[in-house]
Scaffold this motif. Structure first.
Motif, PDB file in Angstrom:
ATOM      1  N   UNK A 158      44.987  49.826  42.944  1.00 47.07           N
ATOM      2  CA  UNK A 158      45.611  49.044  44.015  1.00 47.07           C
ATOM      3  C   UNK A 158      47.091  48.797  43.743  1.00 47.07           C
ATOM      4  N   UNK A 159      47.844  48.510  44.793  1.00 50.21           N
ATOM      5  CA  UNK A 159      49.255  48.165  44.642  1.00 50.21           C
ATOM      6  C   UNK A 159      49.449  46.682  44.356  1.00 50.21           C
ATOM      7  N   UNK A 160      48.532  45.863  44.904  1.00 51.27           N
ATOM      8  CA  UNK A 160      48.657  44.416  44.764  1.00 51.27           C
ATOM      9  C   UNK A 160      47.295  43.820  44.402  1.00 51.27           C
ATOM     10  N   UNK A 161      47.267  42.924  43.396  1.00 46.68           N
ATOM     11  CA  UNK A 161      46.034  42.251  43.004  1.00 46.68           C
ATOM     12  C   UNK A 161      46.190  40.750  43.187  1.00 46.68           C
ATOM     13  N   UNK A 162      45.349  40.165  44.062  1.00 43.90           N
ATOM     14  CA  UNK A 162      45.371  38.734  44.338  1.00 43.90           C
ATOM     15  C   UNK A 162      44.227  38.084  43.566  1.00 43.90           C
ATOM     16  N   UNK A 163      44.589  37.384  42.485  1.00 49.60           N
ATOM     17  CA  UNK A 163      43.583  36.814  41.581  1.00 49.60           C
ATOM     18  C   UNK A 163      43.784  35.314  41.376  1.00 49.60           C
ATOM     19  N   UNK A 164      44.457  34.654  42.309  1.00 51.82           N
ATOM     20  CA  UNK A 164      44.726  33.228  42.144  1.00 51.82           C
ATOM     21  C   UNK A 164      43.461  32.407  42.350  1.00 51.82           C
ATOM     22  N   UNK A 165      43.340  31.319  41.574  1.00 59.84           N
ATOM     23  CA  UNK A 165      42.219  30.372  41.692  1.00 59.84           C
ATOM     24  C   UNK A 165      40.870  31.069  41.593  1.00 59.84           C
ATOM     25  N   UNK A 166      40.702  31.901  40.575  1.00 60.13           N
ATOM     26  CA  UNK A 166      39.457  32.669  40.412  1.00 60.13           C
ATOM     27  C   UNK A 166      38.746  32.370  39.089  1.00 60.13           C
ATOM     28  N   UNK A 167      39.056  31.226  38.473  1.00 65.10           N
ATOM     29  CA  UNK A 167      38.398  30.814  37.219  1.00 65.10           C
ATOM     30  C   UNK A 167      38.571  31.839  36.103  1.00 65.10           C
ATOM     31  N   UNK A 168      39.751  32.427  36.022  1.00 61.13           N
ATOM     32  CA  UNK A 168      40.025  33.429  34.997  1.00 61.13           C
ATOM     33  C   UNK A 168      40.541  32.775  33.720  1.00 61.13           C
ATOM     34  N   UNK A 169      40.365  33.446  32.593  1.00 59.56           N
ATOM     35  CA  UNK A 169      40.837  32.972  31.298  1.00 59.56           C
ATOM     36  C   UNK A 169      41.676  34.063  30.641  1.00 59.56           C
TER      37      UNK A 169
END
Length: 279
Positions: free
Chosen positions: A87-98
């Motif tokens: 992908x060109x853009x990855x939207x991963x905000x507010x996804x409980x990531x560490x």
């Protein structure tokens, strides 16, 4: 065992099955997608491989990968990394990531075959370790990332050290960096400014809203604005404790012939009327 390599092998297997006209599992996943009943965390390894095979097919639009469309979890992200890479853009905000996600994403952005240009990791509890792990990928010649967002990721001045190294170590493709809503403080800004003054730094937009900055940070940023190598065009310093003394220090850089800044945001700082006229 590297799970990403294992997944790529499975995807290759689906290509082979497709050539043999055996598409039963792929059709099963396509039906789940059509009905909107896909819970990725509950998929088997083979089913997940089939999903990735479908998402990577030529007829799919891979411009934007939004994790919220599938399942908001770190495990889901790790299982769909080949799609992120394409992908060109990855939207991963507010996804409980560490920080675990940062380590995997570091491998993605350092890959020569990665298409990723924009990465939004805002509002995840990544902490300084997450930035350190991601910086390893940012420091590679293969990294094509131009936009990186870390707003509200529980970062401190230690993250600024790693990001400063990214800017100064070699020519970077980063044009936009979002660090708002983190506890960077003046010590972090002083460290980051050293990298921003580097001839290798091509950053054009820097957002530092609500980062616990004072007038001392303005002194460091003034030296960046007056630097001949600085490319900053937009700077957001809203919601900090800059005060009149900070504006005065910043104005010295703004008046420099080397300053290329076009947009400056200072909202929600404590100023007297004369300072507002200066800004």
């Amino acid at each position: 065992r590297n799970p990403e390599l294992s997944l790529e092998k499975s995807i290759n297997l689906f290509h082979c099955l497709n050539e043999l006209n055996d598409s039963s599992l792929v059709e099963e996943i396509q039906e789940y997608l059509r009905l909107g009943r896909l819970e990725i965390d509950e998929l088997s390894h083979a089913q997940c491989s089939a999903l990735v095979f479908i998402l990577l097919s030529p007829e799919r639009d891979l411009d934007v990968f939004d994790l919220k469309k599938y399942c908001v979890s770190e495990q889901t992200l790790l299982r769909l990394l080949p799609v992120v890479k394409a992908s060109n853009k990855a939207l991963l905000s507010s996804c409980d990531l560490t920080e675990r996600s940062c380590e995997s994403l570091s491998s993605v952005i350092s890959s020569q075959s990665s298409n990723l240009r924009e990465l939004d990791l805002s509002n995840n509890n990544l902490q300084d370790l997450g930035v350190k792990l991601l910086s390893a990928g940012l420091n590679t010649p293969n990294c094509k990332l131009a936009v990186l967002r870390f707003s509200g990721c529980s970062l401190s001045h230690e993250s600024c050290e790693d990001l400063s190294t990214v800017f100064s170590s070699q020519p970077s493709n980063l044009r936009e960096l979002e660090l708002s809503n983190n506890n960077l403080q003046d010590s972090g800004m002083k460290t980051l400014s050293a990298g921003l003054r580097s001839p290798n730094c091509t950053l054009e937009t820097l957002r530092l809203r609500s980062c616990q900055l004072s007038a001392r940070s303005c002194e460091a940023l003034s030296s960046v604005l007056s630097s001949q190598s600085s490319n900053l065009r937009e700077l957001d310093l809203g919601d900090n404790n800059l005060r009149d003394s900070g504006v005065k220090l910043l104005s010295a850089g703004l008046e420099s012939l080397n300053c290329k800044l076009e947009t400056l945001r200072l909202g929600f700082n404590w100023f007297k009327e004369q300072s507002m006229q200066i800004s």
